[in-house]
Structures are given as structure tokens and as C-alpha cells.
Design a protein around this motif. Structure first.
Motif, PDB file in Angstrom:
ATOM      1  N   THR A  55      19.705 -21.639  -6.032  1.00  0.00           N
ATOM      2  CA  THR A  55      19.306 -21.288  -4.663  1.00  0.00           C
ATOM      3  C   THR A  55      18.033 -20.437  -4.637  1.00  0.00           C
ATOM      4  O   THR A  55      17.453 -20.226  -3.581  1.00  0.00           O
ATOM      5  CB  THR A  55      20.423 -20.526  -3.917  1.00  0.00           C
ATOM      6  N   LEU A  56      17.610 -19.965  -5.798  1.00  0.00           N
ATOM      7  CA  LEU A  56      16.363 -19.183  -5.826  1.00  0.00           C
ATOM      8  C   LEU A  56      15.182 -19.999  -5.329  1.00  0.00           C
ATOM      9  O   LEU A  56      14.155 -19.446  -4.897  1.00  0.00           O
ATOM     10  CB  LEU A  56      16.091 -18.622  -7.238  1.00  0.00           C
ATOM     11  N   PRO A  77      14.103 -19.430  -1.171  1.00  0.00           N
ATOM     12  CA  PRO A  77      13.055 -18.475  -0.772  1.00  0.00           C
ATOM     13  C   PRO A  77      11.727 -18.693  -1.495  1.00  0.00           C
ATOM     14  O   PRO A  77      10.664 -18.455  -0.916  1.00  0.00           O
ATOM     15  CB  PRO A  77      13.658 -17.108  -1.117  1.00  0.00           C
ATOM     16  N   VAL A  99      25.501  -8.730 -11.171  1.00  0.00           N
ATOM     17  CA  VAL A  99      25.596  -7.493 -10.390  1.00  0.00           C
ATOM     18  C   VAL A  99      27.008  -6.909 -10.524  1.00  0.00           C
ATOM     19  O   VAL A  99      27.219  -5.713 -10.310  1.00  0.00           O
ATOM     20  CB  VAL A  99      25.225  -7.760  -8.908  1.00  0.00           C
ATOM     21  N   VAL A 147      24.556 -21.555  -8.040  1.00  0.00           N
ATOM     22  CA  VAL A 147      24.113 -20.428  -7.205  1.00  0.00           C
ATOM     23  C   VAL A 147      22.702 -19.987  -7.631  1.00  0.00           C
ATOM     24  O   VAL A 147      21.846 -19.678  -6.788  1.00  0.00           O
ATOM     25  CB  VAL A 147      25.105 -19.237  -7.308  1.00  0.00           C
ATOM     26  N   THR A 164      18.860 -17.513 -14.924  1.00  0.00           N
ATOM     27  CA  THR A 164      17.731 -17.232 -14.009  1.00  0.00           C
ATOM     28  C   THR A 164      16.687 -16.369 -14.713  1.00  0.00           C
ATOM     29  O   THR A 164      15.480 -16.630 -14.601  1.00  0.00           O
ATOM     30  CB  THR A 164      18.238 -16.509 -12.745  1.00  0.00           C
ATOM     31  N   ALA A 204      22.090  -9.963 -16.359  1.00  0.00           N
ATOM     32  CA  ALA A 204      23.485  -9.544 -16.160  1.00  0.00           C
ATOM     33  C   ALA A 204      23.897  -9.916 -14.742  1.00  0.00           C
ATOM     34  O   ALA A 204      23.055 -10.196 -13.890  1.00  0.00           O
ATOM     35  CB  ALA A 204      23.608  -8.034 -16.349  1.00  0.00           C
ATOM     36  N   LEU A 236      28.945 -14.031  -3.045  1.00  0.00           N
ATOM     37  CA  LEU A 236      30.103 -13.434  -3.718  1.00  0.00           C
ATOM     38  C   LEU A 236      31.288 -13.356  -2.761  1.00  0.00           C
ATOM     39  O   LEU A 236      31.104 -13.148  -1.560  1.00  0.00           O
ATOM     40  CB  LEU A 236      29.775 -12.008  -4.181  1.00  0.00           C
ATOM     41  N   ARG A 254       8.213 -19.032   0.482  1.00  0.00           N
ATOM     42  CA  ARG A 254       7.049 -18.149   0.288  1.00  0.00           C
ATOM     43  C   ARG A 254       5.813 -18.942  -0.123  1.00  0.00           C
ATOM     44  O   ARG A 254       4.697 -18.636   0.297  1.00  0.00           O
ATOM     45  CB  ARG A 254       7.355 -17.068  -0.762  1.00  0.00           C
ATOM     46  N   ASP A 264      19.202 -10.318 -12.768  1.00  0.00           N
ATOM     47  CA  ASP A 264      19.764 -11.609 -12.345  1.00  0.00           C
ATOM     48  C   ASP A 264      20.594 -12.163 -13.498  1.00  0.00           C
ATOM     49  O   ASP A 264      20.602 -11.609 -14.606  1.00  0.00           O
ATOM     50  CB  ASP A 264      18.656 -12.598 -11.934  1.00  0.00           C
ATOM     51  N   LEU A 265      21.280 -13.266 -13.237  1.00  0.00           N
ATOM     52  CA  LEU A 265      22.127 -13.906 -14.246  1.00  0.00           C
ATOM     53  C   LEU A 265      21.248 -14.445 -15.380  1.00  0.00           C
ATOM     54  O   LEU A 265      20.053 -14.726 -15.169  1.00  0.00           O
ATOM     55  CB  LEU A 265      22.943 -15.021 -13.581  1.00  0.00           C
ATOM     56  N   ARG A 305      12.594 -12.402   6.600  1.00  0.00           N
ATOM     57  CA  ARG A 305      13.523 -11.490   5.906  1.00  0.00           C
ATOM     58  C   ARG A 305      12.813 -10.801   4.735  1.00  0.00           C
ATOM     59  O   ARG A 305      12.902  -9.591   4.553  1.00  0.00           O
ATOM     60  CB  ARG A 305      14.723 -12.321   5.403  1.00  0.00           C
ATOM     61  N   GLY A 340      19.615  -9.782  -8.119  1.00  0.00           N
ATOM     62  CA  GLY A 340      19.539 -11.223  -7.823  1.00  0.00           C
ATOM     63  C   GLY A 340      18.106 -11.585  -7.490  1.00  0.00           C
ATOM     64  O   GLY A 340      17.819 -12.225  -6.483  1.00  0.00           O
ATOM     65  N   THR A 341      17.212 -11.195  -8.381  1.00  0.00           N
ATOM     66  CA  THR A 341      15.768 -11.282  -8.103  1.00  0.00           C
ATOM     67  C   THR A 341      15.264 -12.726  -8.010  1.00  0.00           C
ATOM     68  O   THR A 341      14.273 -13.003  -7.347  1.00  0.00           O
ATOM     69  CB  THR A 341      14.990 -10.516  -9.178  1.00  0.00           C
ATOM     70  N   GLY A 342      15.959 -13.659  -8.678  1.00  0.00           N
ATOM     71  CA  GLY A 342      15.476 -15.047  -8.676  1.00  0.00           C
ATOM     72  C   GLY A 342      14.068 -15.101  -9.242  1.00  0.00           C
ATOM     73  O   GLY A 342      13.761 -14.538 -10.298  1.00  0.00           O
TER      74      GLY A 342
HETATM   75  C1  SAM Z   1      18.999 -17.242  -2.753  1.00  0.00           C
HETATM   76  S1  SAM Z   1      18.532 -16.638  -4.316  1.00  0.00           S
HETATM   77  C2  SAM Z   1      17.613 -15.181  -3.836  1.00  0.00           C
HETATM   78  C3  SAM Z   1      16.574 -14.811  -4.861  1.00  0.00           C
HETATM   79  C4  SAM Z   1      15.691 -13.624  -4.472  1.00  0.00           C
HETATM   80  N1  SAM Z   1      16.455 -12.465  -4.082  1.00  0.00           N
HETATM   81  C5  SAM Z   1      14.710 -13.986  -3.393  1.00  0.00           C
HETATM   82  O1  SAM Z   1      14.872 -13.521  -2.246  1.00  0.00           O
HETATM   83  O2  SAM Z   1      13.760 -14.733  -3.686  1.00  0.00           O
HETATM   84  C6  SAM Z   1      20.046 -15.931  -4.974  1.00  0.00           C
HETATM   85  C7  SAM Z   1      19.868 -15.278  -6.336  1.00  0.00           C
HETATM   86  O3  SAM Z   1      21.045 -14.503  -6.626  1.00  0.00           O
HETATM   87  C8  SAM Z   1      21.305 -14.623  -8.005  1.00  0.00           C
HETATM   88  N2  SAM Z   1      22.718 -14.286  -8.230  1.00  0.00           N
HETATM   89  C9  SAM Z   1      23.807 -14.950  -7.787  1.00  0.00           C
HETATM   90  N3  SAM Z   1      24.938 -14.358  -8.197  1.00  0.00           N
HETATM   91  C10 SAM Z   1      24.545 -13.258  -8.902  1.00  0.00           C
HETATM   92  C11 SAM Z   1      25.249 -12.238  -9.586  1.00  0.00           C
HETATM   93  N4  SAM Z   1      26.590 -12.223  -9.637  1.00  0.00           N
HETATM   94  N5  SAM Z   1      24.539 -11.268 -10.202  1.00  0.00           N
HETATM   95  C12 SAM Z   1      23.176 -11.277 -10.161  1.00  0.00           C
HETATM   96  N6  SAM Z   1      22.459 -12.234  -9.536  1.00  0.00           N
HETATM   97  C13 SAM Z   1      23.127 -13.210  -8.914  1.00  0.00           C
HETATM   98  C14 SAM Z   1      20.952 -16.065  -8.314  1.00  0.00           C
HETATM   99  O4  SAM Z   1      20.763 -16.305  -9.682  1.00  0.00           O
HETATM  100  C15 SAM Z   1      19.680 -16.237  -7.496  1.00  0.00           C
HETATM  101  O5  SAM Z   1      18.549 -15.869  -8.226  1.00  0.00           O
END
Ligand code: SAM
Length: 281
Positions: A22-23, A26, A142, A19, A121, A140, A169, A30, A117-118, A72, A96-98
Motif C-alpha cells: 500500500t506504500l 501515497p 510498530v 499491507v 519495505t 521492525a 492494524l 505524491r 517499517d517492516l 494529508r 510505517g514510513t513506506g
Molecule cells: C499506506 S502505506 C503509508 C506509507 C507512508 N506512511 C506514506 O504516507 O507514504 C502503509 C505503510 O505501513 C507499513 N506498515 C504496515 N504495518 C506495519 C507495522 N505493523 N509496523 C510498521 N509498519 C507497518 C507498510 O509497510 C507501509 O509502508
């Protein structure tokens, strides 16, 4: 050479969960947008990251998905800018800042910022960003509670962004995270994207094609249904129907194709601004 001891051909290696990976979707969108002649947004740091990380990000795009992702992000940027215009020293929390660089795009010199973020990441993110007095990265989930106390160390009002995150999730976990934020930060703003069931099925097909393990898990037919969690809808938008402020900033090519895209895709890519704290308890 200093700073390159953990690199492969001078690039940072990637060891991320599925998961977390997937960062790059986006991030690549960008970076690609930035080098266009008339970009919707500029993100030179995304270009730098794509260049310096050992990952085949070209597998994500280009294509309509890339434009949808960038739109978005631009919508959320416009909401955060409006928030900062009213509350220049408030706190933005990017869940989930990626490798998002919203702080670099909208920062005003006074905003406080938490990037959550996790751990893996955040480990990669730390190769490109550093903590400062006003800006902190937190490793951590979310779903943990501890990070909420870290946010409380910063001044309100608060704006939480969860872009492209909660969809991974299960529904009960997404609801739990949102309820907790709404209870703990009454009056905070919260922006998040939601997708109906039929789009989940499409994402699952695409994930197979792109050999991605991560699957969307949470579908939401109507963002207003989230009001049961203690949230009020402030502005309901969709990627194909951006709010007025964001629409005004669109390059011509987006303004031309969006009305048609909206006819075809209405209701599929919702992005909603909520205010916390309407639960009658
Ligand atoms: C598709 S990316 C989006 C990244 C960012 N928000 C962006 O728009 O560029 C999904 C992000 O959600 C984070 N993520 C997934 N599950 C998470 C969780 N339980 N807690 C925090 N972050 C999480 C991933 O590590 C990843 O960085």
C-alpha cells in the motif's frame, strides 16, 4: 552494470507483503502531484522511485483519493515543519514510513530522523536511501518494542508520525502501540490519521475493485477517544479542513474545492496532532 544486478529491465523488482504494497498509494499520489503546474507539494524523489520500481502504480489514481492523500501528507509536513522551527535538532520518527520522503521535504540540516517499517519495505527503501549519522532506517513492526530503544538513542524532543499505517492494524494492536509510545515518550508529539466505520466499508469495496489484499481494520469515530490511551489532542484537523498554517500554503484549486468537500465529507478523514503523557496513573 553495477547497481542493476537485481533489476528487471533496469527497474527494481518488488517483493512486498500485501499491507506493505500500500506504500505505492501515497507514493504515486505524491509523484503525480509533483509534476502538476502548481503542486501542493514537490517530491521529485517520488517521481524517481515510481520510474525506477517495477510496479504498476498507475492503478492508484488519479482521482479524489489521490488529492486526499496529498493533502494529508501536506498537513503532516506543516506540523513537522512547525516542530522543527522550535526544535531544529529534535527527532522525528516516521512509523510505517513506506517510501515517504518527508525528510527530504522538511529536513533542515540538523534534525534527527528514524524511519521505521517492516523488513521487506525497508529492504526496498534501502535501494533509494542510506543511513547517516542523523538518520536511520529501522526494520521492525510498530508492535515490537526494540525500536523504541533505538529512538531513545536520539535526542528529544520527539515527533512521531503514523500516516496511513495504524488503520491496517486491529484496534487492540493500534491501541497497544499508541499506549506504549505515550508511556515511553511523555510530552512527545504524535500525528495520525483515523477513519470512521463507514469509510472502512468503502475502503473494503475499493480494495476489491483494485485487486488489493490489504484491508483497513481499525475504525475510530472520534480521535478524542484516544485520549484514554495517554494522549491529549493538540490540534484536531481533517483533510477537508486543514489547520490554518497548512491552509495558507494551499494552491488555489484546493482552496476552491475544499469548502464544498468539507460539507460532504466532514469527519471522514480526520488527522490529529496529539501530545503524549496525560494518563492519570
Ligand atoms: C499506506 S502505506 C503509508 C506509507 C507512508 N506512511 C506514506 O504516507 O507514504 C502503509 C505503510 O505501513 C507499513 N506498515 C504496515 N504495518 C506495519 C507495522 N505493523 N509496523 C510498521 N509498519 C507497518 C507498510 O509497510 C507501509 O509502508
Amino acid at each position: 552494470m553495477p547497481g542493476t544486478s537485481d533489476t528487471n529491465d533496469g527497474k527494481h523488482p518488488v517483493e512486498l507483503g500485501s499491507v506493505q504494497e500500500t506504500l505505492f498509494i501515497p507514493l504515486a499520489a505524491r509523484a503525480r502531484e509533483t509534476v502538476k503546474k502548481r503542486p501542493l507539494l514537490r517530491d521529485p524523489k517520488a517521481v524517481e522511485m515510481i520510474r525506477d520500481i517495477d510496479y504498476p502504480a498507475e492503478k492508484y489514481g488519479p482521482g479524489p483519493g489521490s488529492s486526499i492523500t496529498v493533502l494529508r501528507t501536506a498537513i503532516v509536513d506543516s506540523w513537522v515543519r512547525a516542530f522543527l522551527a522550535k526544535h531544529p535538532a529534535g527527532t522525528v520518527v516516521e512509523i510505517g514510513t513506506g517510501l515517504n520522503t518527508r525528510f527530504e521535504r522538511v529536513g533542515n540540516g540538523t534534525v534527527h530522523w528514524v524511519d521505521l517499517d517492516l523488513p521487506d519495505t525497508i529492504g526496498l527503501r534501502r535501494k533509494f536511501c542510506t543511513d547517516t549519522e542523523r538518520r536511520r532506517m529501522v526494520a521492525a513492526s510498530v508492535l515490537d518494542e526494540g525500536w523504541l530503544s533505538t529512538v531513545e538513542e536520539y535526542p528529544g524532543p520527539y515527533f512521531f508520525v503514523a500516516e496511513g499505517v495504524l488503520v491496517y492494524l486491529p484496534e487492540d494492536e493500534a491501541a497497544e502501540a499508541l499506549t506504549r509510545i505515550a508511556r515511553r515518550f511523555p510530552e512527545a508529539l504524535l500525528a495520525l490519521d483515523t477513519y470512521p466505520r463507514r469509510l472502512l466499508e468503502k475502503q473494503h469495496q475499493q480494495a476489491v475493485q483494485k485487486q488489493m489484499e490489504a484491508r483497513w481494520a481499525w475504525s475510530c469515530e472520534d480521535p478524542r477517544s484516544l485520549e484514554r490511551l495517554g494522549l491529549r489532542v493538540v490540534e484536531a484537523a481533517s483533510v477537508t479542513r486543514p489547520p490554518r498554517a497548512a491552509r495558507a500554503q494551499l494552491p488555489l484549486r484546493f482552496r476552491t474545492f475544499l469548502p464544498l468537500a468539507d460539507l460532504l465529507l466532514r469527519g471522514l478523514f480526520n488527522i490529529t496532532l496529539f501530545r503524549a503523557g496525560s494518563r492519570p496513573d
